[in-house]
Design a protein around this motif. Structure first.
Motif, mmCIF file in Angstrom:
data_model
loop_
_atom_site.group_PDB
_atom_site.id
_atom_site.type_symbol
_atom_site.label_atom_id
_atom_site.label_comp_id
_atom_site.label_asym_id
_atom_site.label_seq_id
_atom_site.Cartn_x
_atom_site.Cartn_y
_atom_site.Cartn_z
ATOM 1 N N LEU A 25 -6.065 -3.027 6.434
ATOM 2 C CA LEU A 25 -5.056 -2.494 7.353
ATOM 3 C C LEU A 25 -5.320 -2.929 8.793
ATOM 4 C CD1 LEU A 25 -4.472 1.098 5.958
ATOM 5 C CD2 LEU A 25 -2.919 -0.851 5.884
ATOM 6 N N SER A 28 -4.017 -6.297 9.068
ATOM 7 C CA SER A 28 -2.553 -6.249 9.081
ATOM 8 C C SER A 28 -2.026 -5.885 10.464
ATOM 9 C CB SER A 28 -2.044 -5.232 8.059
ATOM 10 O OG SER A 28 -2.314 -5.649 6.758
ATOM 11 N N ILE A 29 -2.697 -4.945 11.123
ATOM 12 C CA ILE A 29 -2.260 -4.539 12.456
ATOM 13 C C ILE A 29 -2.401 -5.695 13.448
ATOM 14 C CG2 ILE A 29 -2.842 -3.043 14.416
ATOM 15 C CD1 ILE A 29 -3.520 -0.875 12.293
ATOM 16 N N TRP A 32 0.272 -8.200 12.574
ATOM 17 C CA TRP A 32 1.561 -7.634 12.951
ATOM 18 C C TRP A 32 1.783 -7.801 14.457
ATOM 19 C CZ3 TRP A 32 3.202 -3.663 16.131
ATOM 20 C CH2 TRP A 32 4.513 -3.228 15.931
ATOM 21 N N THR A 59 4.092 -6.810 7.330
ATOM 22 C CA THR A 59 4.472 -5.414 7.157
ATOM 23 C C THR A 59 4.369 -5.011 5.688
ATOM 24 O OG1 THR A 59 5.932 -5.539 9.064
ATOM 25 C CG2 THR A 59 6.308 -3.738 7.560
ATOM 26 N N THR A 61 2.226 -5.886 3.570
ATOM 27 C CA THR A 61 0.842 -5.685 3.136
ATOM 28 C C THR A 61 0.318 -4.290 3.470
ATOM 29 O OG1 THR A 61 -0.131 -6.518 5.192
ATOM 30 C CG2 THR A 61 0.312 -8.132 3.451
ATOM 31 N N ALA A 62 0.962 -3.591 4.387
ATOM 32 C CA ALA A 62 0.461 -2.284 4.808
ATOM 33 C C ALA A 62 0.751 -1.183 3.781
ATOM 34 C CB ALA A 62 1.053 -1.906 6.156
ATOM 35 N N ILE A 66 -1.871 1.799 2.592
ATOM 36 C CA ILE A 66 -1.662 3.193 2.971
ATOM 37 C C ILE A 66 -1.653 4.071 1.725
ATOM 38 C CG2 ILE A 66 0.037 4.792 3.943
ATOM 39 C CD1 ILE A 66 0.747 2.518 5.918
#
Length: 103
Positions: A25, A28-29, A32, A59, A61-62, A66
């Motif tokens: 994550l 990913s951030i 992103w 997006t 991949t998040a 989560i």
């Protein structure tokens, strides 16, 4: 079954790399943010479309990460409520920013 904090079967590449869900994550951030910056700096329609495609891919991949974290940190009886809260905020936050900007 993966240990808590390890990626679930919905992220098969992590089995080979050993990334944790939090690491996935965090990456990913960062990606992103890069994709959003590229969209903001687009000088042509093609550049804008490519950056938006990259943003959509990052997006996507998040969501599994989560869901995996919710499964790791919440008991089975609370998972549906917590995931519903995440999805509600995911839809409500952009709408409230568009309809009701900060004063």
């Amino acid at each position: 079954m993966p240990s808590p904090g390890r990626c679930s079967p919905c992220l098969p590449t992590s089995w080979r790399t050993g990334w944790t869900v939090r690491g996935w994550l965090a990456g990913s951030i960062v990606l992103w943010s890069v994709a959003t910056a590229l969209a903001g700096g687009a000088t042509s329609y093609l550049w804008l479309m490519l950056s938006r495609i990259a943003l959509g891919a990052v997006t996507a991949t998040a969501g599994p990460g989560i869901a995996s974290l919710i499964g790791d940190y919440f008991p089975a009886a609370e998972r549906a409520r917590m995931y519903g809260f995440v999805l509600a905020v995911n839809w409500w936050a952009p709408a409230s920013g568009t309809c009701c900007p900060p004063m």
